[in-house]
Design a protein around this motif. Structure first.
Motif, PDB file in Angstrom:
ATOM      1  N   UNK B  17     125.231  11.855 -25.559  1.00 43.40           N
ATOM      2  CA  UNK B  17     124.920  12.713 -24.429  1.00 43.40           C
ATOM      3  C   UNK B  17     124.323  11.985 -23.219  1.00 43.40           C
ATOM      4  N   UNK B  18     123.560  10.942 -23.450  1.00 41.68           N
ATOM      5  CA  UNK B  18     122.732  10.486 -22.333  1.00 41.68           C
ATOM      6  C   UNK B  18     123.530   9.795 -21.233  1.00 41.68           C
ATOM      7  N   UNK B  19     124.607   9.096 -21.604  1.00 45.91           N
ATOM      8  CA  UNK B  19     125.291   8.315 -20.579  1.00 45.91           C
ATOM      9  C   UNK B  19     126.338   9.130 -19.833  1.00 45.91           C
ATOM     10  N   UNK B  20     127.378   9.540 -20.584  1.00 47.82           N
ATOM     11  CA  UNK B  20     128.492  10.200 -19.899  1.00 47.82           C
ATOM     12  C   UNK B  20     128.028  11.507 -19.269  1.00 47.82           C
ATOM     13  N   UNK B  21     127.062  12.135 -19.940  1.00 45.55           N
ATOM     14  CA  UNK B  21     126.612  13.399 -19.377  1.00 45.55           C
ATOM     15  C   UNK B  21     125.546  13.183 -18.313  1.00 45.55           C
ATOM     16  N   UNK B  22     125.075  11.950 -18.231  1.00 45.58           N
ATOM     17  CA  UNK B  22     124.168  11.653 -17.120  1.00 45.58           C
ATOM     18  C   UNK B  22     124.970  11.796 -15.842  1.00 45.58           C
ATOM     19  N   UNK B  23     124.456  12.531 -14.904  1.00 48.14           N
ATOM     20  CA  UNK B  23     125.271  12.851 -13.738  1.00 48.14           C
ATOM     21  C   UNK B  23     125.745  11.605 -12.994  1.00 48.14           C
ATOM     22  N   UNK B  24     124.942  10.560 -12.956  1.00 43.25           N
ATOM     23  CA  UNK B  24     125.326   9.383 -12.189  1.00 43.25           C
ATOM     24  C   UNK B  24     126.594   8.752 -12.755  1.00 43.25           C
ATOM     25  N   UNK B  28     130.351   8.773 -11.283  1.00 45.90           N
ATOM     26  CA  UNK B  28     130.907   7.480 -10.886  1.00 45.90           C
ATOM     27  C   UNK B  28     132.225   7.187 -11.597  1.00 45.90           C
ATOM     28  N   UNK B  29     132.333   7.669 -12.834  1.00 45.78           N
ATOM     29  CA  UNK B  29     133.605   7.494 -13.542  1.00 45.78           C
ATOM     30  C   UNK B  29     134.713   8.257 -12.817  1.00 45.78           C
ATOM     31  N   UNK B  30     134.387   9.477 -12.430  1.00 45.35           N
ATOM     32  CA  UNK B  30     135.372  10.290 -11.701  1.00 45.35           C
ATOM     33  C   UNK B  30     135.739   9.608 -10.386  1.00 45.35           C
ATOM     34  N   UNK B  31     134.727   9.080  -9.701  1.00 43.03           N
ATOM     35  CA  UNK B  31     134.977   8.421  -8.418  1.00 43.03           C
ATOM     36  C   UNK B  31     135.903   7.218  -8.616  1.00 43.03           C
ATOM     37  N   UNK B  32     135.619   6.439  -9.652  1.00 44.54           N
ATOM     38  CA  UNK B  32     136.442   5.250  -9.898  1.00 44.54           C
ATOM     39  C   UNK B  32     137.911   5.627 -10.104  1.00 44.54           C
ATOM     40  N   UNK B  33     138.131   6.650 -10.920  1.00 47.96           N
ATOM     41  CA  UNK B  33     139.513   7.059 -11.185  1.00 47.96           C
ATOM     42  C   UNK B  33     140.142   7.634  -9.919  1.00 47.96           C
ATOM     43  N   UNK B  34     139.392   8.480  -9.221  1.00 46.07           N
ATOM     44  CA  UNK B  34     139.946   9.118  -8.024  1.00 46.07           C
ATOM     45  C   UNK B  34     140.255   8.082  -6.946  1.00 46.07           C
ATOM     46  N   UNK B  35     139.318   7.157  -6.748  1.00 41.06           N
ATOM     47  CA  UNK B  35     139.538   6.126  -5.722  1.00 41.06           C
ATOM     48  C   UNK B  35     140.745   5.265  -6.102  1.00 41.06           C
ATOM     49  N   UNK B  36     140.875   4.934  -7.381  1.00 38.49           N
ATOM     50  CA  UNK B  36     142.018   4.129  -7.821  1.00 38.49           C
ATOM     51  C   UNK B  36     143.328   4.806  -7.444  1.00 38.49           C
ATOM     52  N   UNK B  37     143.404   6.097  -7.731  1.00 41.02           N
ATOM     53  CA  UNK B  37     144.654   6.825  -7.481  1.00 41.02           C
ATOM     54  C   UNK B  37     144.925   6.934  -5.989  1.00 41.02           C
ATOM     55  N   UNK B  38     143.886   7.325  -5.247  1.00 41.57           N
ATOM     56  CA  UNK B  38     144.073   7.507  -3.796  1.00 41.57           C
ATOM     57  C   UNK B  38     144.419   6.175  -3.135  1.00 41.57           C
ATOM     58  N   UNK B 189     127.708  -0.311  -2.000  1.00 39.75           N
ATOM     59  CA  UNK B 189     126.942   0.770  -2.621  1.00 39.75           C
ATOM     60  C   UNK B 189     127.708   2.086  -2.712  1.00 39.75           C
ATOM     61  N   UNK B 190     129.002   1.984  -2.976  1.00 45.04           N
ATOM     62  CA  UNK B 190     129.759   3.202  -3.243  1.00 45.04           C
ATOM     63  C   UNK B 190     129.483   3.614  -4.676  1.00 45.04           C
ATOM     64  N   UNK B 191     129.384   4.898  -4.908  1.00 43.61           N
ATOM     65  CA  UNK B 191     129.030   5.392  -6.237  1.00 43.61           C
ATOM     66  C   UNK B 191     130.177   5.272  -7.204  1.00 43.61           C
ATOM     67  N   UNK B 192     130.533   4.054  -7.567  1.00 44.43           N
ATOM     68  CA  UNK B 192     131.566   3.917  -8.589  1.00 44.43           C
ATOM     69  C   UNK B 192     130.936   3.393  -9.871  1.00 44.43           C
ATOM     70  N   UNK B 193     131.767   3.177 -10.863  1.00 42.99           N
ATOM     71  CA  UNK B 193     131.269   2.945 -12.217  1.00 42.99           C
ATOM     72  C   UNK B 193     130.361   1.712 -12.338  1.00 42.99           C
ATOM     73  N   UNK B 194     130.798   0.623 -11.778  1.00 43.40           N
ATOM     74  CA  UNK B 194     130.010  -0.603 -11.899  1.00 43.40           C
ATOM     75  C   UNK B 194     128.688  -0.445 -11.158  1.00 43.40           C
ATOM     76  N   UNK B 195     128.729   0.234 -10.026  1.00 46.60           N
ATOM     77  CA  UNK B 195     127.518   0.498  -9.258  1.00 46.60           C
ATOM     78  C   UNK B 195     126.532   1.299 -10.105  1.00 46.60           C
ATOM     79  N   UNK B 196     127.054   2.286 -10.806  1.00 44.56           N
ATOM     80  CA  UNK B 196     126.194   3.131 -11.624  1.00 44.56           C
ATOM     81  C   UNK B 196     125.459   2.301 -12.677  1.00 44.56           C
TER      82      UNK B 196
END
Lengths: 265, 266
Positions: B17-24, B28-38, B189-196
């Protein structure tokens, strides 16, 4: 649509192709030297000549797949590919050239069917996209043309599933679908296996009665059966322009004799 | 003194629960995937225009395309990204203000990062698209033109659909790279996975555990993509008679020509 019409002298409406003193260079190579030719409505003209004589290049100039350096080519009275600005040739707009080409069908040595489209799709693509024919009308027309070239049962086959002869027949149907007033054939049987040549020539012979045709080909049987005139080209010039019977019976030029002796056996 | 691998931290930040459900991290995972596609999609568009420019008969188009490709392949993506985000901001060319759609906020850094990735990708896609177009026999264009099609129509209907088959396999590899390369957005400092994960590390300083955890996320994304890519290529191959696509193992563990490592090539 305002097509520039510089009808050459004496065009009584029956002249389909009129080439006047056409010159073309590939770099420093002079491939067409003052070539002039007139083709009348429903005539079938065969162009023969050794390789490198400029016959295919000349054919490709008629629908402006090749540019010319000087001279004029008219199809149905319209100057092809250029605008005449006080005697100076300026290349026409892409749109106008495309419009002119739509009236001129072309069949290629290597068929050049679109491999990602079925036989029927190959045929209806240009009518639908260029002529804006509705799909059902284009399809009906396409099916009729496929039947005409004897391939009604191949409508949903891709080119890779057809033999060379079948592909070339589809290519002829594809060109006919635009209802051209002129058909150009660039060595239509020379990439075919011998047993498939006949089926393509049969289709062409039938067509010869209805459409004006210029055919670059060495099929002398076809020339005898279907051609009104035969033109012999060598080194970029037209050497002889006569009927097939006359050419075979009494070739006037030495070069013609030599060439005929090589291709007639 | 021996450093002890802290399994607790590792698991904590790898899986809920603590990581993936952590909002950050989730965001950031969603951002990484979305940015990759866009960025990949835009990159294909830029690459298409650059390829058409490069093959154009009109000299200014060729020069613009060449200059674009020259610059963006000849300088590091990291520098391009910093220039776009920081440089453009300072010069007041464009400040990348946040874009807000209802609850969704797209930060300036994400916009700049995605744009830089896309522009850079376009310079690489240009070569891939051009190779695809040039792989199509010139007779296809001639046949289309002889039927009265204009260059644009013939490109769209005849040449590009055929070129697409040639382009798809290298495009898939580009997307694989893209998902990893998004990590460069950390610099702005874009909120992507590695940044998180870097943010978490700044707080708890467990770089080994955290960076292994984040690498597993990237590995999962690229592996899932490998399967999708294999499916796409197989379905293309069936219909159009392309050569058999490389098998799954070869795809994951390599064996074919190597794709460029993230930092080096792009």
């Amino acid at each position: 649509m305002s097509q520039p019409s510089f009808a050459p002298n004496g065009n009584d409406g029956s002249i389909v192709v009129k080439a006047e003193k056409v010159n073309k260079y590939f770099g420093s190579l002079h491939v067409l030297k003052d070539v002039s030719l007139t083709v009348r409505k429903n005539e079938t003209v065969i162009v023969i000549g050794p390789s490198g004589s400029g016959k295919s290049t000349f054919l490709r100039c008629i629908n402006h797949l090749e540019k010319i350096n000087s001279g004029h080519i008219y199809v149905n009275g319209h100057l092809i590919g250029y605008l005449d600005r006080n005697g100076k040739l300026v290349e026409d707009s892409e749109k106008n050239i495309a419009r002119q080409r739509a009236e001129i069908g072309m069949v290629f040595q290597r068929f050049n069917l679109f491999p990602h489209l079925t036989a029927l799709e190959n045929i209806i693509e240009a009518p639908m996209r260029v002529r804006k024919t509705p799909q059902d009308a284009a399809t009906a027309d396409g099916e009729r043309l496929l039947a005409r070239v004897g391939l009604a049962d191949k409508r949903d086959k891709y080119p890779s599933q057809l033999s060379g002869g079948q592909q070339q027949r589809v290519a002829i149907a594809r060109a006919l679908a635009m209802k051209p007033s002129l058909m150009l054939f660039d060595e239509p049987t020379s990439a075919l296996d011998p047993e498939m040549i006949g089926e393509v020539l049969d289709v062409m012979k039938e067509l010869a009665h209805e459409v004006t045709m210029v055919v670059v080909s060495h099929e002398m049987g076809f020339a005898r059966a279907a051609a009104n005139r035969i033109v012999f080209m060598d080194s970029g010039t037209i050497i002889e322009d006569t009927t097939p019977d006359d050419l075979f019976a009494n070739p006037r030029e030495e070069r013609t004799k030599q060439f005929l002796s090589k291709i007639l056996h | 003194m021996m450093y002890h691998f802290d399994w607790g931290v590792f698991w904590n930040y790898l899986w809920p629960p603590s990581a993936l459900q952590g909002p950050l991290i989730r965001t950031c995972l969603v951002v990484t995937i979305a940015v990759s596609i866009v960025a990949q999609a835009l990159g294909v568009v830029f690459g298409l225009f650059a390829a058409l420019g490069k093959t154009s008969k009109f000299a200014p188009f060729r020069i613009i395309a060449d200059a674009y490709i020259w610059y963006f392949r000849g300088t590091p993506l990291l520098v391009q990204m910093a220039l776009l985000f920081f440089g453009f901001g300072v010069m007041h060319i464009y400040d990348f203000p946040d874009i807000i759609f209802g609850d969704l906020k797209i930060s300036g850094a994400i916009q700049a990062g995605a744009l830089a990735l896309a522009i850079n990708e376009g310079a690489y896609m240009a070569e891939i698209v051009r190779a695809g177009i040039e792989a199509i026999e010139p007779g296809q264009m001639e046949a289309a033109k002889s039927l009265g099609m204009t260059y644009g129509l013939a490109m769209r209907r005849i040449v590009l659909p055929q070129a697409a088959k040639v382009i798809v396999p290298p495009l898939g590899n580009e997307f694989n790279n893209m998902m990893k390369t998004t990590s460069l957005m950390e610099i702005i400092s874009a909120n992507e996975l590695f940044y998180a994960y870097n943010q978490v590390n700044a707080r708890i300083f467990k770089p080994f555990e955290l960076f292994i955890a984040v690498s597993i996320y990237y590995l999962a994304m690229t592996t899932v993509w490998s399967f999708i890519q294999a499916r796409i290529e197989a379905s293309l191959g069936e219909r159009k008679g392309i050569e058999k696509a490389p098998g799954m193992l070869e795809r994951i563990f390599g064996g074919g020509p190597r794709t460029s490592p993230t930092m080096g090539a792009h």
